[in-house]
Design a protein around this motif. Sequence first.
Motif: not given
Length: 237
Positions: A57-60, A65-68
Amino acid sequence: NSVMAAQMTNAHRRFLQVLMSNGITEESEARKLHQRCCEIDKVYYAHDKLDDFISTINSHLQPLFMQIRKGISEDDGRAHYAVVNLAETEVTKMASDYTETELELFRKTMDLIILSEDGFASSTDILNLADQLKTKKMKKKEAEQVLKVFVEDKWLSEKNGEYTLHTRCIIEMEQYILSNYQDVARKCNICHSLAIQSQVCESCGIGMHLPCVRKYFRAQTEPRCPMCNEFWSCDIP
């Protein structure tokens, strides 16, 4: 690279949506959610693959400019997950939900908490700030209401009239706090997350979260600082 190439499935999207609507999710809940999302969409599920699932998910999310991000509750040491907007380093991420005056009260509350010795600010001290706001003075009754909303929205936590930063706030605003409070903000020497409620070594000045202090010294006969090896003079919680 295999993570980067991994496709974002409906299971990933569903997981992300729930995480965003929750604001913050405890690790055990995130694990249940991971299983549920995979089962609903009939995709491969492995109980020990939550980190890989989140990495996909983070790679997408990277181009957005978002991240879990994962963070630790200062209360009990449990892990939590929150979606962080990396493009908004200021308290601006809250700007769409609150008025300028409410944000000023939040900033001043944050000051009190971070500059305090134990990571807490009393409701009395916070309410005394309400009629000194530059944007617009706030009545105490009104300020009490606003504080209640900050607690409900998981930016602050309250215990017996004492306020501290909620785990969600610490995860989302770690960079903001570290760059705006450089002299006092410190990371925990054990888990390397931002530590607001912490104990500090009197000799070398490193800090540790209370749950990390508990865990670290549990196996030691005599508590000594992990950095300078001097006697740890604080009471072990």
